[in-house]
Design a protein around this motif. Structure first.
Motif, PDB file in Angstrom:
ATOM      1  N   ILE A  45       1.911  -2.111  -4.480  1.00  0.00           N
ATOM      2  CA  ILE A  45       0.599  -2.251  -5.120  1.00  0.00           C
ATOM      3  C   ILE A  45       0.773  -2.583  -6.598  1.00  0.00           C
ATOM      4  N   PHE A  46       1.641  -1.842  -7.275  1.00  0.00           N
ATOM      5  CA  PHE A  46       1.882  -2.084  -8.700  1.00  0.00           C
ATOM      6  C   PHE A  46       2.402  -3.512  -8.925  1.00  0.00           C
ATOM      7  N   SER A  47       3.391  -3.923  -8.145  1.00  0.00           N
ATOM      8  CA  SER A  47       3.972  -5.263  -8.317  1.00  0.00           C
ATOM      9  C   SER A  47       2.953  -6.370  -8.086  1.00  0.00           C
ATOM     10  N   ASP A  48       2.082  -6.174  -7.116  1.00  0.00           N
ATOM     11  CA  ASP A  48       1.098  -7.205  -6.807  1.00  0.00           C
ATOM     12  C   ASP A  48      -0.056  -7.250  -7.813  1.00  0.00           C
ATOM     13  N   LEU A  49      -0.453  -6.102  -8.352  1.00  0.00           N
ATOM     14  CA  LEU A  49      -1.601  -6.062  -9.262  1.00  0.00           C
ATOM     15  C   LEU A  49      -1.238  -6.226 -10.742  1.00  0.00           C
ATOM     16  N   LEU A  78     -11.032   0.274  -8.898  1.00  0.00           N
ATOM     17  CA  LEU A  78     -11.625  -0.811  -8.101  1.00  0.00           C
ATOM     18  C   LEU A  78     -10.560  -1.786  -7.616  1.00  0.00           C
ATOM     19  N   ALA A  79      -9.659  -2.154  -8.504  1.00  0.00           N
ATOM     20  CA  ALA A  79      -8.603  -3.107  -8.134  1.00  0.00           C
ATOM     21  C   ALA A  79      -7.732  -2.540  -7.021  1.00  0.00           C
ATOM     22  N   ILE A  80      -7.375  -1.276  -7.122  1.00  0.00           N
ATOM     23  CA  ILE A  80      -6.516  -0.646  -6.118  1.00  0.00           C
ATOM     24  C   ILE A  80      -7.263  -0.493  -4.798  1.00  0.00           C
TER      25      ILE A  80
END
Length: 144
Positions: free
Chosen positions: A44-48, A26-28
């Motif tokens: 995406i990884f860095s932001d989440l 869901l987050a992605i």
């Protein structure tokens, strides 16, 4: 069960494609739908990850692969260094600035293919990528 008004667009999109909506998925999905910047796995990884300490790059990569395989998102290979991801799945054109590396959507539909020249090949997808300089980078180049 939450009512329809409380369900995110990402949740609905996953459900429409038969994907179990885990917290990470869901987050992605929500991230991709909110950020039209055609991010990479690392972006995406860095932001989440600050808000999801248990998130791993592997989870992001595997989730993106699942979403691509199920036709929920597009994987864009306009850049020889990185794959990028796009939640807009309708046919459209991508532009990549070779100055600042930004990728954006253009409302140009990829051209129709003359099927008589295909020698029996079956086309399943077409992509149109345009490369050049965004207005900001073009202005900087003109000043040099």
């Amino acid at each position: 069960m939450p009512n329809k008004s409380n369900i995110s667009a990402g949740f609905r999109r996953l459900a429409e494609h038969g994907i179990k909506p885990s917290l990470q998925r869901l987050a992605i999905m929500d991230y991709l739908m909110e950020h039209r910047t055609h991010p990479t796995v690392d972006t995406i990884f860095s932001d989440l990850s600050p808000s999801m300490p248990t998130l791993s790059r592997t989870t992001v990569y595997n989730t993106l692969k699942l979403l691509v395989d199920k036709g929920v998102i597009l994987q864009i290979t306009i850049d020889e260094k990185n794959c990028r991801y796009d939640a807009v799945i309708e046919p459209h054109t991508h532009f990549r600035c070779i100055g600042c590396d930004a990728v954006e959507d253009l409302s140009i539909t990829p051209p129709a293919i003359d099927t008589s020249a295909l020698n029996g090949c079956e086309i399943t997808d077409t992509e149109l990528y345009l490369l050049g300089y965004c207005p900001s980078c073009a202005a900087t180049r003109r000043k040099e």
